[in-house]
Design a protein around this motif. Structure first.
Motif, PDB file in Angstrom:
ATOM      1  N   GLY A   1       2.985   9.576   3.814  1.00 14.05           N
ATOM      2  CA  GLY A   1       4.126   9.061   4.798  1.00 14.05           C
ATOM      3  C   GLY A   1       3.556   7.695   5.483  1.00 14.05           C
ATOM      4  O   GLY A   1       2.302   7.523   5.451  1.00 14.05           O
ATOM      5  N   CYS A   2       4.352   6.876   5.669  1.00 12.16           N
ATOM      6  CA  CYS A   2       4.013   5.626   6.154  1.00 12.16           C
ATOM      7  C   CYS A   2       4.660   5.631   7.743  1.00 12.16           C
ATOM      8  O   CYS A   2       6.196   5.752   7.672  1.00 12.16           O
ATOM      9  N   LEU A   3       4.065   5.071   8.774  1.00 13.89           N
ATOM     10  CA  LEU A   3       4.548   4.975  10.022  1.00 13.89           C
ATOM     11  C   LEU A   3       5.812   3.950   9.984  1.00 13.89           C
ATOM     12  O   LEU A   3       6.625   3.922  10.979  1.00 13.89           O
ATOM     13  N   ALA A  20       1.516  10.525   9.640  1.00 14.86           N
ATOM     14  CA  ALA A  20       1.744   9.344   8.724  1.00 14.86           C
ATOM     15  C   ALA A  20       0.472   8.293   8.812  1.00 14.86           C
ATOM     16  O   ALA A  20      -0.225   8.241   9.587  1.00 14.86           O
ATOM     17  N   LEU A  21       0.574   7.463   7.979  1.00 16.76           N
ATOM     18  CA  LEU A  21      -0.252   6.148   7.533  1.00 16.76           C
ATOM     19  C   LEU A  21       0.661   4.891   7.949  1.00 16.76           C
ATOM     20  O   LEU A  21       1.610   4.623   7.961  1.00 16.76           O
ATOM     21  N   LEU A  44      -6.882   3.306   1.141  1.00 17.90           N
ATOM     22  CA  LEU A  44      -6.090   2.679  -0.012  1.00 17.90           C
ATOM     23  C   LEU A  44      -4.785   2.440   0.682  1.00 17.90           C
ATOM     24  O   LEU A  44      -4.312   1.057   0.433  1.00 17.90           O
ATOM     25  N   HIS A  45      -4.171   2.968   1.689  1.00 14.81           N
ATOM     26  CA  HIS A  45      -2.894   2.773   2.187  1.00 14.81           C
ATOM     27  C   HIS A  45      -2.952   1.607   3.154  1.00 14.81           C
ATOM     28  O   HIS A  45      -2.210   0.647   3.022  1.00 14.81           O
ATOM     29  N   GLU A  46      -3.859   1.675   4.106  1.00 16.11           N
ATOM     30  CA  GLU A  46      -3.873   0.496   5.042  1.00 16.11           C
ATOM     31  C   GLU A  46      -4.333  -0.717   4.406  1.00 16.11           C
ATOM     32  O   GLU A  46      -3.658  -2.065   4.728  1.00 16.11           O
ATOM     33  N   ASP A  90      -3.530  -1.728   1.363  1.00 13.89           N
ATOM     34  CA  ASP A  90      -2.347  -2.312   0.874  1.00 13.89           C
ATOM     35  C   ASP A  90      -1.417  -2.917   1.852  1.00 13.89           C
ATOM     36  O   ASP A  90      -0.866  -3.963   1.527  1.00 13.89           O
ATOM     37  N   HIS A  91      -1.491  -2.252   3.223  1.00 14.56           N
ATOM     38  CA  HIS A  91      -0.494  -2.930   4.162  1.00 14.56           C
ATOM     39  C   HIS A  91      -1.204  -4.464   4.452  1.00 14.56           C
ATOM     40  O   HIS A  91      -0.298  -5.216   4.701  1.00 14.56           O
ATOM     41  N   LEU A  92      -2.413  -4.634   4.171  1.00 12.71           N
ATOM     42  CA  LEU A  92      -3.001  -5.800   4.562  1.00 12.71           C
ATOM     43  C   LEU A  92      -2.776  -6.794   3.502  1.00 12.71           C
ATOM     44  O   LEU A  92      -2.660  -8.032   3.646  1.00 12.71           O
TER      45      LEU A  92
HETATM   46 NI    NI Z   1       1.807   2.948   6.416  1.00 14.87          NI
END
Ligand code: NI
Length: 173
Positions: A87-89, A172-173, A129-131, A133-135
């Motif tokens: 999940g993503c914030l 969530a991430l 990996l998720h964070e 990706d955000h960058l």
């Molecule tokens: Ni996220």
């Protein structure tokens, strides 16, 4: 306690590549403190700076061992496979089972400029990996199969993301 509003899906800041941090100063430390507060308030296991409108390559995380920040992170090694309900914030109210590497080695620096190398397994690997990706301006939706992604975008259209963000249904991430 101060916190930032979390940028939600549709905000262009989430689609941009964040820039390397060049100066570790007091203002950066202040941003990180506010990110910690924001992450805990939102029930986040991780929070990337672009999610609060800060276009810098850093993220915070806490999977139960205390609040940590990594600046200019780079994934240096991955192995295995791990399926996780991600999940993503910034995409509140939706979760997707996504398969990604199980073990991830991350390298970056801390707020003192010291090199840190952390190996994450399972959930921590997923946070890394998720964070990262955000960058890079990549959202978890971009990691879905095309058909699932289409369905997800439809679900997002029908959803009040602001209301969903107010009622987190788990971390969530
Ligand atoms: Ni996220």
């Amino acid at each position: 306690m101060t916190s930032y509003p979390i940028r939600l899906f549709g905000d262009p800041v989430l689609k941009q590549r964040a820039r390397e941090v060049e100066e570790l100063d007091g203002s950066l430390a202040g941003i990180v403190d506010t990110m910690y507060d924001t992450m805990y308030e939102a029930i986040g296991l991780g929070l990337a700076a672009p999610q609060v409108g800060v276009q810098k390559r850093l993220f915070t995380y806490d999977v139960g061992e205390g609040a940590t920040v990594i600046v200019n992170p780079e994934i240096v090694e991955t192995s295995g496979e791990f399926a996780y309900e991600e999940g993503c914030l910034s995409v509140p109210g939706l979760k997707f089972e996504i398969v990604r590497p199980k073990v991830v080695t991350l390298r970056g620096i801390d707020l003192d400029g010291k090199e840190v190398v952390v190996e994450g397994d399972e959930v921590l690997a997923r946070v890394f990996l998720h964070e990262v990706d955000h960058l890079d301006g990549v959202l978890l939706l971009d990691r879905l199969e095309p058909a699932v992604r289409k369905q997800a975008l439809r679900a997002i259209r029908d959803q009040d993301l602001v209301a969903a963000a107010r009622h987190p249904d788990g971390p969530a991430l």
